[in-house]
Structures are given as structure tokens and as C-alpha cells.
Design a protein around this motif. Sequence first.
Motif, mmCIF file in Angstrom:
data_model
loop_
_atom_site.group_PDB
_atom_site.id
_atom_site.type_symbol
_atom_site.label_atom_id
_atom_site.label_comp_id
_atom_site.label_asym_id
_atom_site.label_seq_id
_atom_site.Cartn_x
_atom_site.Cartn_y
_atom_site.Cartn_z
ATOM 1 N N GLY A 282 -2.431 6.683 -3.231
ATOM 2 C CA GLY A 282 -4.521 5.864 -2.006
ATOM 3 C C GLY A 282 -5.022 6.925 -2.543
ATOM 4 N N GLU A 283 -4.760 8.415 -1.817
ATOM 5 C CA GLU A 283 -6.173 9.345 -2.451
ATOM 6 C C GLU A 283 -6.310 10.340 -3.530
ATOM 7 N N LEU A 284 -5.102 10.191 -3.970
ATOM 8 C CA LEU A 284 -5.197 10.604 -5.627
ATOM 9 C C LEU A 284 -5.498 10.074 -7.142
ATOM 10 N N GLY A 285 -5.268 8.990 -6.055
ATOM 11 C CA GLY A 285 -5.401 7.639 -7.609
ATOM 12 C C GLY A 285 -4.656 7.277 -8.737
ATOM 13 N N LEU A 286 -3.296 7.723 -7.919
ATOM 14 C CA LEU A 286 -2.722 7.425 -9.193
ATOM 15 C C LEU A 286 -1.194 6.312 -9.119
ATOM 16 N N THR A 287 -2.892 4.781 -10.158
ATOM 17 C CA THR A 287 -2.429 4.276 -10.189
ATOM 18 C C THR A 287 -0.802 3.706 -10.588
ATOM 19 N N SER A 288 -0.661 5.217 -11.673
ATOM 20 C CA SER A 288 0.842 4.366 -12.783
ATOM 21 C C SER A 288 1.960 4.740 -11.413
ATOM 22 N N LEU A 289 1.756 4.212 -9.808
ATOM 23 C CA LEU A 289 2.599 4.490 -8.772
ATOM 24 C C LEU A 289 2.930 2.893 -8.234
ATOM 25 N N VAL A 290 2.138 2.032 -8.750
ATOM 26 C CA VAL A 290 1.817 1.152 -7.517
ATOM 27 C C VAL A 290 3.147 0.154 -8.188
ATOM 28 N N PRO A 291 3.882 0.243 -9.119
ATOM 29 C CA PRO A 291 5.480 -0.387 -9.091
ATOM 30 C C PRO A 291 5.919 0.428 -8.921
ATOM 31 N N ASP A 292 5.899 1.345 -8.265
ATOM 32 C CA ASP A 292 7.036 2.200 -7.418
ATOM 33 C C ASP A 292 5.953 1.939 -5.976
ATOM 34 N N LEU A 293 5.009 1.821 -5.205
ATOM 35 C CA LEU A 293 4.508 0.937 -4.058
ATOM 36 C C LEU A 293 5.605 -0.598 -4.002
ATOM 37 N N ALA A 294 5.341 -1.420 -4.830
ATOM 38 C CA ALA A 294 5.353 -2.594 -4.303
ATOM 39 C C ALA A 294 7.180 -2.829 -4.061
ATOM 40 N N ARG A 295 7.836 -1.676 -5.400
ATOM 41 C CA ARG A 295 9.346 -1.402 -4.359
ATOM 42 C C ARG A 295 9.742 -1.085 -3.154
#
Length: 336
Positions: A282-295
Motif C-alpha cells: 500500500g505504501e509503495l502503490g504496488l498495484t501489480s501485487l493485488v492478485p498476490d494480496l488476494a491469494r
Amino acid sequence: MIPPLAPTFDAALRDVRAQQARFRAAAAERLSDPPADQRDEAVQGLLALAEDPDGAVRATAFESLGILEAQQGASLLREAFEDEHAAARQAAVLALGRVAPEQGIDAIAGLIDDPRPEMRFSAVWTLSTLGASHANAIAAALQDEDPEVRLLAAQCLGDLGASDQADAIARLLDDDSDEVRFGAGAALAALDDSRGAPTLRAALSRVDRAFPAAIGLGDLEDQQSRIELMRLAKHRWRSPIVRAAAARALVRLGEPEGTEVIRKLVRSWRIEARQYAVELVGELGLTSLVPDLARAFRRSRKAERPVYETTLEQLAPDSPEAKALLASIRASDHPR
């Protein structure tokens, strides 16, 4: 000796007069959180405990008076600056800062010149909690004879964003104390001042300093530390929290490997590493990692949910996927 169980509020009121000091100390702690309609009774109990013959009980009572911001205790706390028990004296300073910040400020600031180092230390800390307007008073402690006081003053000025004190902090980069030199470097980094960067780079190899050093170098976006940060982020046997801090710095330096390290840590089985990595997304705005967050979220514990929600709130404005995942999480909290 097994400590007593936390008493109920009514039992705490009774234990104000208990024979054993450990029960009176437990009462002093419990009275810091009274029912809304019994606050006055709590304060009266704490005022009695503030004059207890046991120093540890007095210290706890002072702390609780501060938590309750009980102005009735202001004069008593001021007098307690001369308490014979060191912990009680220090607790009184901190409590007065909460109970009577305006009326007590002169007495607290006056402790910067006190002959007792623990009181100077407490004064610096208390002044820092009262805001950046007290930065000048804190800066006077940068020249204190005690290294712990100098270190704390530098740290507090960095946390307060006191950029006008950067030159004074920078002078501590030549301090006799290694701890103070490192603290000065970290404080300067918090002020976006790179003069302490060499000190932070040298600390990356230290187990006890690698985390704050990586954070500071990341904040400075220090290109000269890139190779060492890469080595630290990929080091299999280093703490995952330290690896995450190094990865954070790499992301800030525009290094894709930093994102990959954070991706792996989001999937970590270690809850503290996983939570910190999620925060960094969240701090770094890493939107590409949203699928990893979901898992990761699907196998997370309920207590971790607020961390995911905060991160997704940060990402949602730039990521439809994050917005949808956040909505899904919140819908599961309130099923129809």
C-alpha cells in the motif's frame, strides 16, 4: 511469584488499600480504564495511590493519571519530580505532559538542564509528544553530556520533521558515541538530509541496525547503497522484516527486484513478515501485487484483515482490482 490477575474495576477500588504492594500496583493499572460513569472514583483512587509508600505503585498511579488526563493530579505530579524513586519521577514528567500540557510546560522544559540524566531524558521525550513547537527546547539536549539524551533528542527532532535543526543534528555525526552517530544519520534521513547516508550505508551489515538503515537509505533514495541493499533484500538467512525494508528501498530506487522480494514476502508463512509486506504494498502503490494480496488474504487470519483493508484503500483509486477486492472483503463482513 505469579502476578495477580487484573482485578475488576470494583475490586481495584478496594485494592487501593490492599496490604500487598503488588495488588495496589494492579489496582493502579486497572483504574486507568474506568467505566464512563465512575471516572471520578478512579481518579480519587489514583490520587491516593500516588502517595503510596511503594515507588513502583506510585509510578503506575502517575501513569494512570496521565492516561485519564486527570487535571486534579497536576500539582501532585509536579511535586513528584523530586520523588525518591527514579521510575516514579520519570512517570510523573510524562503524565504531567498529558494532564496539564500548557500549565506544566515550563516545569517540563526546565528539566532539560536538570542534573539528573533520567529527568533530562524524560523531558525530551515528553516535549516531543507535545509537538514540533517545542523543537528548540529539544535541540538544546543535542549537546547533553549523556549520550542517551543526545540520541533521543536527535531521534525526536527527526520524528518531528524539525528541518531547521538539521545542522545541529549533523554535528552529531562526529559524536564520540557510535550509537549517537548512527541515530543522527537516521534522524537526518527522516529530514530528507543525505549528510548521514555514509553512516547508514556502513550500518547495513549490522544485524541490529540494518532495518533503520535500510529505511533511511530508502527515504533518501540513495543510489550508492543499491548493491548492498540488493544483497540484503535477497539474503535468505536475514530477517524477513529487514529484507522487506531493503526491498522497500529498492522500489524507491526504481529497482524491479524490490517488488519481487515484497511479492514473496506477502506469501510468507511468518505473520509479522507478511503483514509488513502487505503494508509496503500500500505504501509503495504496488498495484501489480493485488492478485498476490488476494491469494494471501484467503489464508490469512481474521486479525490481519485491517492491514489488508488499509492497503487496499490506498491502492483502490488506481486499481479497479484492489477496489473490487476491498468491496468483497467488506461484503463478507456484512452478509445479507
